[in-house]
Scaffold this active site. Structure first.
Site, short mmCIF file in Angstrom:
data_model
loop_
_atom_site.label_atom_id
_atom_site.label_comp_id
_atom_site.label_asym_id
_atom_site.label_seq_id
_atom_site.Cartn_x
_atom_site.Cartn_y
_atom_site.Cartn_z
N ASP A 185 17.03 72.73 67.95
CA ASP A 185 17.39 73.91 66.93
C ASP A 185 16.26 74.18 66.99
OD1 ASP A 185 20.40 73.87 67.46
OD2 ASP A 185 20.22 71.25 66.77
N LYS A 198 23.79 63.65 67.44
CA LYS A 198 22.73 64.43 67.58
C LYS A 198 21.41 62.83 66.48
CE LYS A 198 22.86 69.22 67.23
NZ LYS A 198 22.77 70.45 66.66
N ALA A 207 20.53 71.60 60.63
CA ALA A 207 20.11 72.40 61.62
C ALA A 207 18.96 72.24 60.75
CB ALA A 207 20.93 73.70 61.80
N ASN A 209 19.05 67.57 70.52
CA ASN A 209 20.43 67.55 71.14
C ASN A 209 20.44 68.17 72.57
OD1 ASN A 209 18.44 69.75 71.47
ND2 ASN A 209 19.52 71.65 70.53
N THR A 211 26.22 67.31 70.40
CA THR A 211 26.29 68.13 69.36
C THR A 211 27.16 67.28 68.19
OG1 THR A 211 27.19 70.05 68.87
CG2 THR A 211 27.90 68.92 70.53
N SER A 262 29.34 76.35 75.18
CA SER A 262 27.82 75.89 75.06
C SER A 262 28.30 76.15 77.36
CB SER A 262 27.55 74.30 75.60
OG SER A 262 27.06 74.41 74.19
N TYR A 284 27.79 81.00 62.97
CA TYR A 284 28.02 82.02 64.01
C TYR A 284 29.52 82.25 64.38
CZ TYR A 284 28.80 77.60 67.72
OH TYR A 284 28.09 76.46 67.44
N1 LIG Z 1 23.40 78.88 65.26
C1 LIG Z 1 23.03 77.90 66.06
O1 LIG Z 1 22.78 77.66 66.41
C2 LIG Z 1 23.40 76.72 64.96
C3 LIG Z 1 22.87 75.68 65.62
C4 LIG Z 1 23.47 74.22 64.26
C5 LIG Z 1 24.17 74.16 63.46
N2 LIG Z 1 25.09 75.50 63.53
C6 LIG Z 1 25.59 76.22 61.81
O2 LIG Z 1 24.97 75.41 61.42
C7 LIG Z 1 25.93 74.84 59.71
C8 LIG Z 1 25.18 73.43 59.13
O3 LIG Z 1 24.80 72.48 60.52
P1 LIG Z 1 23.90 71.59 60.65
O4 LIG Z 1 23.98 70.78 61.55
O5 LIG Z 1 23.29 71.47 59.75
O6 LIG Z 1 25.22 70.19 59.21
P2 LIG Z 1 24.90 69.19 58.25
O7 LIG Z 1 24.18 68.65 58.58
O8 LIG Z 1 26.47 68.93 57.66
O9 LIG Z 1 24.08 69.97 57.13
C9 LIG Z 1 25.23 70.58 56.44
C10 LIG Z 1 24.80 71.85 55.77
O10 LIG Z 1 25.50 72.66 54.38
C11 LIG Z 1 25.74 72.48 53.59
N3 LIG Z 1 26.45 72.94 52.68
C12 LIG Z 1 27.87 72.15 53.70
N4 LIG Z 1 29.04 72.85 52.26
C13 LIG Z 1 27.66 72.98 51.15
C14 LIG Z 1 28.83 74.08 49.66
N5 LIG Z 1 29.51 74.12 49.80
N6 LIG Z 1 27.61 74.66 49.35
C15 LIG Z 1 26.20 74.79 49.66
N7 LIG Z 1 25.75 73.85 50.91
C16 LIG Z 1 26.73 73.26 51.40
C17 LIG Z 1 24.62 71.01 52.76
O11 LIG Z 1 24.05 70.46 51.93
P3 LIG Z 1 24.32 69.02 51.27
O12 LIG Z 1 23.06 68.20 51.87
O13 LIG Z 1 24.22 68.95 49.83
O14 LIG Z 1 25.92 67.99 51.48
C18 LIG Z 1 23.78 70.96 54.66
O15 LIG Z 1 22.66 71.21 53.65
C19 LIG Z 1 26.85 74.78 60.46
O16 LIG Z 1 27.83 75.99 60.02
C20 LIG Z 1 26.87 74.47 62.25
O17 LIG Z 1 27.67 75.25 63.32
C21 LIG Z 1 24.55 76.57 63.66
#
Ligand SMILES: NC(=O)c1ccc[n+]([C@@H]2O[C@H](COP(=O)([O-])OP(=O)(O)OC[C@H]3O[C@@H](n4cnc5c(N)ncnc54)[C@H](OP(=O)(O)O)[C@@H]3O)[C@@H](O)[C@H]2O)c1
Length: 289
Positions: free
Chosen positions: A107, A71, A135, A92, A67, A22, A228
């Protein structure tokens, strides 16, 4: 950049925070438009969150990105929440307007813009969304009004079902949530137009992992992987090889940052400048690994 007594301070709070993109993205945008703003990163441990927000008020910090892991916890310290934050239960972006703190969540709009700006229309399309975490929830909320059909699959099936039910209550739509089984992915991909991976699967260091076997990907699919780091995930590589249209997680990152920038400055964000700044930091970080 000249820092003066009039410079407005923005920043990001999180824990950990050392690898955040950021400051690079936002300072590149401020400099490009010659705005008298500066953006810093603050490591804030969960026990210090309340004091950090008091500090924002006390120091007159103009804007913050929020972050992991703050959040959701942050919203009880804010004065006003927009309708997206009220639905998601997470913010966020904070804007400090004359001492009153307003909470936003960019997001979902970041994901929506990432698709639209890359030529992928959502209207009447079937979207398969993998994940039901923070997300994924933001993305589902942003997409719900536009799309024809949304199927949410998550490892913890009950989270996907709860999210679908909450969206159906708000939008009166027919959104379905269920377990992230291989058969459910395969079956839903057959008539899906857009696939979004909103899980953390494929993120560094597990760069060889993907939830979707390569042979199920097809040329008439648009695939967005919101992971990413790496910039090109295994899913993205497989989708590209299958002839599908691929949208990288960097695009969502840029567009959610651009939306925060616009909330703080009131100026249209220089998206290309922000994209180049992010890609440059990601490629030098990649080179260090
Ligand atoms: N590009 C962007 O702007 C942006 C923005 C935000 C986040 N992200 C990325 O998005 C990803 C998720 O972020 P978040 O904030 O949503 O995290 P989060 O709230 O912790 O959610 C994680 C998600 O991933 C699933 N998951 C984790 N390990 C898994 C596995 N081995 N098999 C299947 N599902 C699995 C979880 O499932 P369960 O519920 O079953 O645990 C949950 O649905 C991260 O990599 C983050 O860096 C990117």
């Amino acid at each position: 950049m000249v820092i003066s007594g009039k410079t407005r301070v923005c920043g990001v709070i999180g824990d950990p925070i050392a690898h955040t993109l950021s400051p690079t993205i936002q300072n590149a945008a401020f400099n490009h438009l010659k705005l008298d703003f500066v953006f810093l990163a603050f490591r804030v441990k969960p026990a210090d969150l309340e004091n950090a927000i008091r500090g924002m008020r006390g120091l007159g910090i103009h804007g913050l990105n929020v972050t992991m892991p703050h959040k959701s916890a942050v919203i009880k310290y804010l004065d006003q929440l927009d309708s997206t934050v009220q639905f998601l239960g997470s913010a966020n972006t904070i804007l400090n307007r004359d001492g009153k703190l307003f909470g936003f969540n960019t997001d979902g709009i970041g994901a929506l813009k990432a698709l639209q700006e890359n030529g992928v229309a959502l209207y009447d399309k079937k979207v398969l969304l993998l994940g039901a975490g923070g997300a994924a929830k933001a993305i589902a909320f942003a997409f719900a009004e536009e799309i024809g059909e949304l199927v949410i699959l998550n490892r913890a099936a009950e989270k996907a079902a709860e999210l679908a039910a909450a969206l159906n209550r708000v939008f009166g739509t027919k959104i379905v949530g269920g377990a992230l089984s291989q058969s459910a992915v395969q079956q839903n991909l057959q008539d899906a137009d857009i696939l979004v991976n909103a899980t953390s699967v494929g993120m560094h260091p597990n760069v060889n992992q993907s939830l979707v076997p390569a042979q199920w990907l097809k040329p008439d699919l648009a695939v967005m992987d919101i992971v990413y780091n790496p910039v090109e995930t295994k899913l993205a590589k497989d989708a590209k090889a299958a002839g599908a249209k691929v949208i990288s997680g960097v695009e969502m990152l840029i567009h959610q940052g651009a939306a925060s920038f616009e909330i703080w400055t009131g100026c249209p964000a220089p998206v290309e400048v922000m994209r180049q700044a992010a890609l440059s930091q990601l490629s030098s970080a990649g080179a260090e690994k």
